[in-house]
Each structure stands twice: as structure tokens, then as C-alpha cells.
Scaffold this motif. Structure first.
Motif, PDB file in Angstrom:
ATOM      1  N   PHE A 125      25.806   1.200  29.535  1.00 12.96           N
ATOM      2  CA  PHE A 125      25.103   2.410  29.134  1.00 12.96           C
ATOM      3  C   PHE A 125      23.600   2.174  29.072  1.00 12.96           C
ATOM      4  O   PHE A 125      23.149   1.091  28.709  1.00 12.96           O
ATOM      5  N   ARG A 126      22.835   3.209  29.433  1.00  5.04           N
ATOM      6  CA  ARG A 126      21.378   3.209  29.283  1.00  5.04           C
ATOM      7  C   ARG A 126      20.943   4.620  28.899  1.00  5.04           C
ATOM      8  O   ARG A 126      21.424   5.593  29.477  1.00  5.04           O
ATOM      9  N   ASP A 127      20.073   4.734  27.943  1.00  8.13           N
ATOM     10  CA  ASP A 127      19.531   6.027  27.507  1.00  8.13           C
ATOM     11  C   ASP A 127      20.625   7.018  27.137  1.00  8.13           C
ATOM     12  O   ASP A 127      20.529   8.210  27.428  1.00  8.13           O
ATOM     13  N   GLY A 128      21.705   6.540  26.522  1.00  8.01           N
ATOM     14  CA  GLY A 128      22.779   7.408  26.073  1.00  8.01           C
ATOM     15  C   GLY A 128      23.703   7.912  27.166  1.00  8.01           C
ATOM     16  O   GLY A 128      24.556   8.754  26.918  1.00  8.01           O
ATOM     17  N   LYS A 129      23.564   7.393  28.392  1.00  5.86           N
ATOM     18  CA  LYS A 129      24.409   7.810  29.516  1.00  5.86           C
ATOM     19  C   LYS A 129      25.075   6.597  30.143  1.00  5.86           C
ATOM     20  O   LYS A 129      24.540   5.493  30.106  1.00  5.86           O
ATOM     21  N   MET A 130      26.265   6.824  30.731  1.00  4.38           N
ATOM     22  CA  MET A 130      26.939   5.739  31.415  1.00  4.38           C
ATOM     23  C   MET A 130      26.219   5.436  32.720  1.00  4.38           C
ATOM     24  O   MET A 130      26.049   6.298  33.571  1.00  4.38           O
TER      25      MET A 130
END
Length: 50
Positions: free
Chosen positions: A37-42
């Protein structure tokens, strides 16, 4: 057996699954799923079945 490991950016799940084969029989397999995950997204998913 099932195990889930996680840190800030990666979640890993390891365990076993039963899948129906052709002809109706059931076979057991081991799996490993890795979510990143990065910045709240997969960002990425890798999945392995052995």
C-alpha cells in the motif's frame, strides 16, 4: 494454519486453501498473498499458490 504479518506498507497472509479439482475431488494448497500500500491505496498484489 493461517498467519497474517503487517507493517506500515505491506500485509502478508500465509495459509492453506482447499480447491475443487476437475472431476469433483478436493485438493489442499498453500498460499501466500502480499499486499503493498501507498497513500492509502493498494499499489501491488502478489499471490502464490503451491
Amino acid at each position: 494454519m493461517r498467519r497474517i504479518l503487517s507493517d506500515i506498507f505491506i500485509v502478508t497472509a500465509v495459509g492453506t486453501i482447499s480447491l475443487k479439482e476437475k472431476g469433483g475431488s478436493t485438493a489442499d494448497y498453500s498460499y501466500c498473498d502480499i499486499w503493498e500500500f501507498r497513500d492509502g491505496k493498494m499499489l501491488r498484489l502478489k499471490a502464490f499458490v503451491v
